[in-house]
Design an enzyme around this catalytic site. Structure first.
Site, PDB file in Angstrom:
ATOM      1  N   PRO A  91       0.810  -1.225   0.000  1.00 20.97           N
ATOM      2  CG  PRO A  91      -0.938  -1.599   1.492  1.00 20.97           C
ATOM      3  CD  PRO A  91       0.352  -2.188   1.008  1.00 20.97           C
ATOM      4  CB  SER A  96       6.580   4.588  -8.204  1.00 19.99           C
ATOM      5  OG  SER A  96       5.407   4.669  -8.966  1.00 19.99           O
ATOM      6  N   GLY A 118     -17.389   5.706 -33.790  1.00 23.36           N
ATOM      7  CA  GLY A 118     -18.405   6.703 -33.436  1.00 23.36           C
ATOM      8  C   GLY A 118     -19.140   6.272 -32.172  1.00 23.36           C
ATOM      9  N   GLY A 119     -20.444   6.562 -32.108  1.00 25.90           N
ATOM     10  CA  GLY A 119     -21.244   6.249 -30.911  1.00 25.90           C
ATOM     11  C   GLY A 119     -21.243   4.760 -30.592  1.00 25.90           C
ATOM     12  CD  GLU A 144       5.930  -6.058 -14.761  1.00 26.28           C
ATOM     13  OE1 GLU A 144       5.336  -6.843 -13.997  1.00 26.28           O
ATOM     14  OE2 GLU A 144       7.160  -6.012 -14.876  1.00 26.28           O
TER      15      GLU A 144
HETATM   16  C1  FAD Z   1      -4.520  -4.378 -12.131  1.00 23.37           C
HETATM   17  C2  FAD Z   1      -3.198  -4.266 -11.439  1.00 23.37           C
HETATM   18  C3  FAD Z   1      -2.349  -5.372 -11.405  1.00 23.37           C
HETATM   19  C4  FAD Z   1      -1.113  -5.288 -10.759  1.00 23.37           C
HETATM   20  N1  FAD Z   1      -0.334  -6.426 -10.639  1.00 23.37           N
HETATM   21  C5  FAD Z   1       0.751  -6.383  -9.815  1.00 23.37           C
HETATM   22  C6  FAD Z   1       1.442  -7.588  -9.501  1.00 23.37           C
HETATM   23  O1  FAD Z   1       1.133  -8.690  -9.988  1.00 23.37           O
HETATM   24  N2  FAD Z   1       2.487  -7.524  -8.619  1.00 23.37           N
HETATM   25  C7  FAD Z   1       2.876  -6.345  -8.044  1.00 23.37           C
HETATM   26  O2  FAD Z   1       3.801  -6.365  -7.238  1.00 23.37           O
HETATM   27  N3  FAD Z   1       2.224  -5.178  -8.339  1.00 23.37           N
HETATM   28  C8  FAD Z   1       1.178  -5.179  -9.196  1.00 23.37           C
HETATM   29  N4  FAD Z   1       0.491  -4.013  -9.465  1.00 23.37           N
HETATM   30  C9  FAD Z   1       0.941  -2.763  -8.869  1.00 23.37           C
HETATM   31  C10 FAD Z   1       1.524  -1.780  -9.883  1.00 23.37           C
HETATM   32  O3  FAD Z   1       2.758  -2.244 -10.350  1.00 23.37           O
HETATM   33  C11 FAD Z   1       1.579  -0.423  -9.174  1.00 23.37           C
HETATM   34  O4  FAD Z   1       0.244   0.054  -9.114  1.00 23.37           O
HETATM   35  C12 FAD Z   1       2.497   0.571  -9.879  1.00 23.37           C
HETATM   36  O5  FAD Z   1       3.838   0.196  -9.721  1.00 23.37           O
HETATM   37  C13 FAD Z   1       2.327   1.997  -9.339  1.00 23.37           C
HETATM   38  O6  FAD Z   1       2.385   2.040  -7.945  1.00 23.37           O
HETATM   39  P1  FAD Z   1       1.230   2.818  -7.144  1.00 23.37           P
HETATM   40  O7  FAD Z   1      -0.072   2.291  -7.633  1.00 23.37           O
HETATM   41  O8  FAD Z   1       1.513   2.710  -5.708  1.00 23.37           O
HETATM   42  O9  FAD Z   1       1.339   4.322  -7.636  1.00 23.37           O
HETATM   43  P2  FAD Z   1       2.328   5.451  -7.040  1.00 23.37           P
HETATM   44  O10 FAD Z   1       3.716   4.946  -6.993  1.00 23.37           O
HETATM   45  O11 FAD Z   1       1.733   6.003  -5.789  1.00 23.37           O
HETATM   46  O12 FAD Z   1       2.237   6.562  -8.176  1.00 23.37           O
HETATM   47  C14 FAD Z   1       1.160   7.494  -8.286  1.00 23.37           C
HETATM   48  C15 FAD Z   1       1.486   8.450  -9.459  1.00 23.37           C
HETATM   49  O13 FAD Z   1       2.697   9.170  -9.154  1.00 23.37           O
HETATM   50  C16 FAD Z   1       3.630   8.978 -10.194  1.00 23.37           C
HETATM   51  N5  FAD Z   1       4.988   8.908  -9.639  1.00 23.37           N
HETATM   52  C17 FAD Z   1       5.434   8.129  -8.621  1.00 23.37           C
HETATM   53  N6  FAD Z   1       6.742   8.310  -8.426  1.00 23.37           N
HETATM   54  C18 FAD Z   1       7.151   9.210  -9.357  1.00 23.37           C
HETATM   55  C19 FAD Z   1       8.399   9.793  -9.699  1.00 23.37           C
HETATM   56  N7  FAD Z   1       9.527   9.463  -9.049  1.00 23.37           N
HETATM   57  N8  FAD Z   1       8.450  10.686 -10.718  1.00 23.37           N
HETATM   58  C20 FAD Z   1       7.323  11.002 -11.417  1.00 23.37           C
HETATM   59  N9  FAD Z   1       6.105  10.478 -11.136  1.00 23.37           N
HETATM   60  C21 FAD Z   1       6.027   9.596 -10.132  1.00 23.37           C
HETATM   61  C22 FAD Z   1       3.267   7.665 -10.849  1.00 23.37           C
HETATM   62  O14 FAD Z   1       3.730   7.573 -12.179  1.00 23.37           O
HETATM   63  C23 FAD Z   1       1.736   7.701 -10.773  1.00 23.37           C
HETATM   64  O15 FAD Z   1       1.240   8.457 -11.851  1.00 23.37           O
HETATM   65  C24 FAD Z   1      -0.717  -4.068 -10.156  1.00 23.37           C
HETATM   66  C25 FAD Z   1      -1.569  -2.964 -10.211  1.00 23.37           C
HETATM   67  C26 FAD Z   1      -2.804  -3.060 -10.824  1.00 23.37           C
HETATM   68  C27 FAD Z   1      -3.726  -1.862 -10.793  1.00 23.37           C
END
Ligand code: FAD
Length: 389
Positions: free
Chosen positions: A134, A138, A347-348, A371
């Site tokens: 949670p 990133s 379109g629609g 990823e």
């Molecule tokens: C359907 C789904 C499947 C997934 N499957 C997996 C899985 O199998 N295993 C797994 O481990 N994870 C999985 N994920 C997690 C996914 O890899 C993360 O959601 C992703 O890495 C982004 O992390 P976050 O959601 O916490 O966003 P955050 O890191 O909180 O980012 C929020 C926003 O801030 C931006 N941001 C963050 N840091 C920076 C920076 N340094 N510079 C510029 N912009 C930045 C991001 O680009 C994004 O737009 C999955 C997610 C989803 C929704």
């Protein structure tokens, strides 16, 4: 579409590989694609697609022959991901996740681990890759899941979120921090958690915009004992393993995104060749031809780059991280663009669920997020040009 047929021939597969690709195309066309709408609407996990994939023995593609697999090249694997994802993006990512989670075992596992676990993978085990938490998305180095050694066990405590196949996987590759190593980056370690481990709980499944048939689970590890024999590499070896693993899974998620893009492009071309307005077929309007030209060119270049990266990997290079980031970023941005324009071209009708472009647009969005978000990939690519002084 001859242009794309020629591009598809680039990996020059061996007769055995060509046969597998033909079988996968037939499976995707005859079984997986017809069921995709039902799975999108119902959000049920596509067990019959998983069974059909296992009946073809597709996991064996990425498992070496000595451990019960077929050990085929990476280009063939990518071509299969693209075909399956073109038919059903949810099924595509479920299958690709088996590779993402288990390739590190192939590359970094001990002989004993590989002998014990890889035959199960080759036979069709489902796998999950658990990195995100949670408060650590990133920036995975802020993960808080803890690995505490206890005799011949490691006790895992903490939790993960957004884990693809997390609720159904037979094997989960979990990243956490080794208790007693203070440095955030040096503490990261990896182990394999097996289904049914005591203390492993599924807290929730997400209700998502797209990829509705692929389950995305929040997991809790409540003092979960794992045999020490399931630790990959040494304590603290996890960050290197994670970065190496991601470099190989990024081309795979790009192939998945390109499958979605190809489906949308092909559907749109068929539709505008039929649909008429003002006494002409939509495709006869020059403004539409310009749009098509831009999309087709981007798609062709991106697919060519996919095979370029596949070739780097197949020829044993370990220096392709920037190329893999470029591919992931461009393929997923393109999937979003092509699917959005496909909806526009319908379109629609494109906005309604009667046509699959509506689903493809929803499925495309996540490819820009998982990823490594595309912001992170832009950072990785840009930063690679900084002079190291
Ligand atoms: C359907 C789904 C499947 C997934 N499957 C997996 C899985 O199998 N295993 C797994 O481990 N994870 C999985 N994920 C997690 C996914 O890899 C993360 O959601 C992703 O890495 C982004 O992390 P976050 O959601 O916490 O966003 P955050 O890191 O909180 O980012 C929020 C926003 O801030 C931006 N941001 C963050 N840091 C920076 C920076 N340094 N510079 C510029 N912009 C930045 C991001 O680009 C994004 O737009 C999955 C997610 C989803 C929704």
């Amino acid at each position: 579409m001859k242009l794309f047929d020629r591009l598809d021939a680039i990996p020059s597969p061996s007769p055995e590989e060509a046969q597998i690709l033909d079988s996968v195309r037939a499976l995707a066309r005859n079984e997986i694609a017809p069921r995709a709408e039902h799975y999108d609407r119902s959000s049920e996990f596509p067990w019959d697609n998983v069974r059909a994939i296992n009946a073809l023995g597709l996991n064996a593609i990425f498992v070496p022959e000595s451990y019960g697999g077929a050990g085929l090249n990476y280009a063939v694997y990518l071509a299969c991901v693209r075909e399956i994802s073109k038919a059903c993006a949810s099924t595509g990512i479920i299958w690709a996740t088996n590779f993402h989670a288990m390739k590190p075992l192939v590359d970094f596992g001990s002989e004993e681990q590989k002998r014990r676990l890889l035959p199960r993978v080759a036979a069709g085990a489902l796998a999950a890759l658990a990195i995100t938490e949670p408060s650590a998305g990133s920036d995975a180095t802020h993960m808080t899941t803890r690995f505490t050694p206890d005799g011949d066990k490691i006790v895992v405590s903490g939790g993960k979120t957004f884990i693809t196949s997390g609720d159904v996987a037979d094997l989960i590759l979990v990243f956490g921090k080794w208790a007693g190593i203070a440095d955030d980056r040096r503490a990261i370690s990896a182990l394999i958690l097996e289904k049914g481990a005591p203390g492993l709980k599924v807290l929730r499944k997400e209700d998502k915009m797209g990829h509705r048939a692929s389950s995305t689970a929040a997991l809790a590890f409540e003092h979960c004992p794992v045999p020490r024999a399931n630790l990959l590499g040494e304590p603290g070896a996890g960050l290197q393993l994670l970065l190496t693993a991601l470099n190989k899974s990024r081309p795979s998620v790009a192939a998945h995104a390109l499958g979605i893009a190809r489906a949308a492009f092909e559907d749109a071309v068929l539709y505008i060749n039929e649909r008429r307005q003002s006494g002409r077929r939509i495709i006869e309007f020059q403004g539409i031809q310009f749009m098509l030209a831009d999309l087709a060119t981007e798609l062709a270049l991106c697919e060519a780059w996919l095979w370029h990266v596949a070739h780097l990997i197949d020829s044993g290079s370990d220096d392709f991280a920037v190329e893999a980031s470029m591919l992931k970023m461009r393929a997923s941005d393109l999937a979003m663009r092509v699917t959005t324009e496909a909806v526009q071209l319908y379109g629609g009708y494109g906005y309604c669920k009667d046509y699959r472009v509506e689903r493809l647009m929803r499925d495309a969005k996540i490819t820009q997020i998982w990823e490594g978000t595309n912001q992170i990939h832009r950072q990785l690519i840009g930063r690679s040009f900084i002079d190291k002084r």
